[in-house]
Design a protein around this motif. Structure first.
Motif: not given
Length: 344
Positions: A285-301
Motif C-alpha cells: 500500500a505504501g508503494e502505491k502511496a509513493a506513486q501518488v505522492l512522488q509521481d502524481g499518479v491518480s489512485p484510481g489508475d
C-alpha cells in the motif's frame, strides 16, 4: 452543531496524542511515546503530510502501518505522519476523517474498512490508499480491483483461497462444526462469514454464530458456543481480534481449537491459520502511496491488489493446550511456531 464542533476538537486532540513517526518504533506501539519521538520531521519540514486512520490497535494492523511507513521511507519521501486510532468506534473514524480533510493532508491512509469508508465519505479530492480491507468492491471503495476509479486504491487483506483452505483443514482434522464470533456491524466481517457458511455447507460442516458489538462481549459470545461447535474459526474481524485472548481462553479450557486468519494471531496463541504478513500488504500500500505522492499518479489508475503469499502456520504450544495431536503429515505442511511470549 456546537456538539459536533466539540467532538472534532476532542478528536483533534487525540490525533496530536497519537501522532507517530517513520515506523521505526516497536510494532503495536503506534500511540506510544517512542513512536511519537520517531517523527523527527515537523509538519512544516516534511514534503508531505499523510493522515493515518487506524480503526483499532492490534498487532496485524500495527504491522500494516509499519510496512506502509517503511515503503515511503524506502522511496526517499520525507513524510509527517498524523496518526489516529479510532478505538474501534466508527463515529471516531468519521471524525478523524473530517479532521484530516479540514487539515488538507496530502494523502489519507485508511487501515481497515471503516477507516477507509469514513475517509471516502468526507472527500473525493484527497487521495486515499487503504489496506486491511477484506472486500474493497463490496465495501464501495473501488469500482473493481483492476480499475479502482475515483480517488482510492490499496491492498486487500483477504486472499481468495484463505477461507476454503481453512475450512478444508477443519474437515481434514475430523471436526464437524465451526463456531464463528464476529461483529455484525463490520461489513468485511459479514462478507467473510457468508463465505465461511457457503464453503462449510459445501463440505457438509455445520456453523454456529455469535455476534458482538464490542470487544468486551467477545468472551461471553465465545462461551455461548460451547457445546455447539467443535472448533472456532476467527476471521479478520477487528473487534474480535483485538480481544483474541478471550477466545483463546475458552478454546484452551474446552479443548476447542482456535483457527485464525492472521499469522500474528497464530503467534498470539491461535492453533492454526492460513495467512500472510500484514507488514507486506502495508508495504505494498505504501508503494502505491509513493506513486501518488512522488509521481502524481491518480489512485484510481493504480490497480488494487490481494495478498501475494499465503501459507499455513501452526502453533505447537496452542495445539497441546487445545487438545490437538500434530501428525507428521500436518507438521510437514505447515510452518511451526510457538506462542509469542514463549517463543521470544
Amino acid at each position: 452543531m456546537m456538539k459536533r464542533m466539540l467532538l472534532l476538537m476532542v478528536v483533534g486532540f487525540m490525533v496530536i496524542l497519537v501522532a507517530c513517526g517513520d515506523g521505526e518504533g516497536e510494532s503495536g506501539d503506534v500511540d506510544s511515546e517512542d513512536n511519537q519521538a520517531d517523527n523527527e520531521l515537523t509538519r512544516d519540514e516534511a514534503d508531505f503530510v499523510v493522515g493515518v486512520s487506524q480503526i483499532v490497535e492490534h498487532p496485524s494492523l500495527d504491522r500494516a502501518t509499519e510496512g506502509f511507513q517503511e515503503a515511503l521511507a524506502d522511496a526517499g519521501l520525507e513524510v509527517f505522519y498524523d496518526v489516529s486510532l479510532a478505538q474501534g468506534d466508527n463515529q471516531n473514524a468519521q471524525l478523524i476523517a473530517e479532521k484530516f480533510v479540514s487539515d488538507d493532508v496530502d494523502l489519507i491512509f485508511g487501515n481497515s474498512t471503516p477507516s477507509t469508508q469514513s475517509a471516502l465519505n468526507e472527500t473525493q479530492d484527497i487521495p486515499i490508499v487503504f489496506t486491511s480491507v477484506t472486500d474493497p468492491v463490496g465495501a464501495g471503495l473501488v469500482d473493481s480491483m483492476e480499475d479502482p476509479g475515483g480517488n482510492v486504491t490499496g491492498t486487500a487483506d483477504m486472499h481468495p483461497d484463505a477461507v476454503p483452505q481453512a475450512v478444508e483443514l477443519v474437515e481434514d482434522l475430523g471436526y464437524d462444526s465451526i463456531g464463528l464470533v464476529y461483529n455484525s456491524g463490520e461489513q468485511n466481517s459479514v462478507r467473510q462469514i457468508e463465505l465461511v457458511n457457503e464453503v462449510a455447507s459445501e463440505s457438509g460442516l455445520e456453523t454456529h454464530e455469535a455476534t458482538v458489538s464490542a470487544s468486551s462481549e467477545v468472551m461471553q459470545a465465545a462461551e455461548s458456543l460451547i457445546g455447539q461447535a467443535d472448533v472456532f474459526l476467527i476471521i479478520t474481524d477487528n473487534t474480535v481480534v483485538s480481544a483474541l485472548e478471550s477466545v483463546l481462553s475458552v478454546g484452551q479450557n474446552e479443548d476447542m481449537p482456535v483457527f485464525v486468519s492472521e499469522l500474528d494471531s497464530v503467534e498470539r496463541g491461535g492453533f492454526a491459520g492460513f495467512g500472510f504478513d500484514y507488514f507486506d500488504i502495508g508495504y505494498e500500500a505504501g508503494e502505491k502511496a509513493a506513486q501518488v505522492l512522488q509521481d502524481g499518479v491518480s489512485p484510481g489508475d493504480i490497480p488494487a491488489s490481494y495478498p501475494q503469499n499465503l501459507f499455513l502456520q501452526i502453533n505447537e504450544d496452542a495445539a497441546e493446550k487445545m487438545g490437538v495431536e500434530l501428525t507428521d503429515e500436518l507438521t510437514e505442511r505447515a510452518e511451526i511456531v510457538t506462542t509469542e511470549e514463549e517463543g521470544e
